[in-house]
Scaffold this motif. Structure first.
Motif: not given
Length: 299
Positions: A147, A233, A250
């Motif tokens: 991420t 996000l 994400c």
């Protein structure tokens, strides 16, 4: 890679992936299919671009070396004829005026490109490794670094495209001015020019689309939009308590967007390099024309 057919194929693949979402029950595995594919594609495209940049830089180095050599020869020849021994005046190229937003983007790029940026990345990796036992090295732990890399990578991608376009416009402006100055000088002394006609960008739909997409992606406001998307996000993932699905959300959109933009920008990138090579060759040829004219005049 940046051809219309390739881009169309990429879009078709994304549509097919979306169509299989219901069949796969919108599962995590379904998300990982596209995330893995786009990540692999990005690695390939970045390697391709790195190779292309290396070859382009070698060519530019050869061109500038030859230009310096022929400039030196021309100066020595003219000084010998005119008995001139006065030192050349220093030429100062003024920095372009930039907005506060562009200045902030430049500051960020300078920050992450220094040892401080490397130290920050190292710290994040250390923290991620340290919390591994606490999270029992589960899927969430693995997704955390993905991420981070995905979101930061998308932001840095927009920043790099912005800086690349700004530098390219600055270079092209001076190249074009130098070509005009050389043409004026040749006209003043009545020297014939053997320069080839200016290279024209191929007027294809994919070329126009790539250039337009490149200008859009590299605009300073696009960098801000990208940053706002990342914040959005992060908010979504926080609302979902950073579970697997939240982190996948994400990961996937930035990966799809970044791969698409990179695919589009390859053609525009190659067009810019081709034009700069043509400009350097034009400048080099004008120097040869000057030397030839001086030699003929001296004879």
């Amino acid at each position: 890679m940046g051809h219309t057919a390739t881009v169309t194929g990429y879009v078709v693949c994304i549509i097919i992936w979306l169509a299989f979402g219901h069949y796969c029950h919108w599962s995590d595995v379904w998300f990982f299919y596209i995330n893995t594919s786009t990540s692999a594609l990005m690695v390939f495209m970045l390697a391709l671009l790195a190779n292309d940049r290396e070859r382009h830089e070698k060519f530019l180095h050869q061109c500038t070396t030859r230009l310096m050599t022929v400039d030196t020869d021309l100066e020595i020849l003219l000084r010998d004829i005119t008995k001139d021994s006065i030192e050349n005046e220093a030429v100062v190229i003024e920095a372009p005026a930039i907005s506060k937003l562009q200045r902030a983007i430049n500051f960020y790029a300078d920050l992450v490109g220094t040892l401080l940026g490397i130290a920050l990345l190292t710290l994040i990796l250390v923290v991620w490794i340290v919390i591994g036992p606490v999270m029992k090295f589960d899927a969430n732990w693995w997704l955390l670094i993905g991420t981070y890399a995905g979101l930061i990578g998308m932001n840095d991608g927009f920043v790099l495209k912005n800086l690349s376009n700004v530098c390219a416009r600055y270079e092209d402006k001076h190249y074009e001015q130098q070509i005009l100055d050389d043409a004026d000088l040749l006209a003043i002394i009545g020297a014939p020019s053997s320069q080839a006609s200016e290279t024209q960008v191929v007027n294809r739909a994919d070329v126009r689309f790539s250039i337009a997409m490149g200008n859009f992606c590299s605009h300073e406001y696009t960098v801000v939009v990208g940053l706002m998307s990342i914040l959005g996000l992060l908010i979504v993932a926080s609302v979902m308590h950073w579970n697997e699905l939240g982190q996948i959300i994400c990961n996937v959109p930035p990966s799809i967007v970044e791969s698409f933009f990179t695919l589009i920008l390859i053609t525009g990138h190659n067009i810019g390099d081709k034009q700069r090579r043509a400009n350097l060759q034009s400048i080099y040829q004008s120097r040869l024309d000057l030397i030839s004219h001086v030699n003929q005049w001296q004879a």
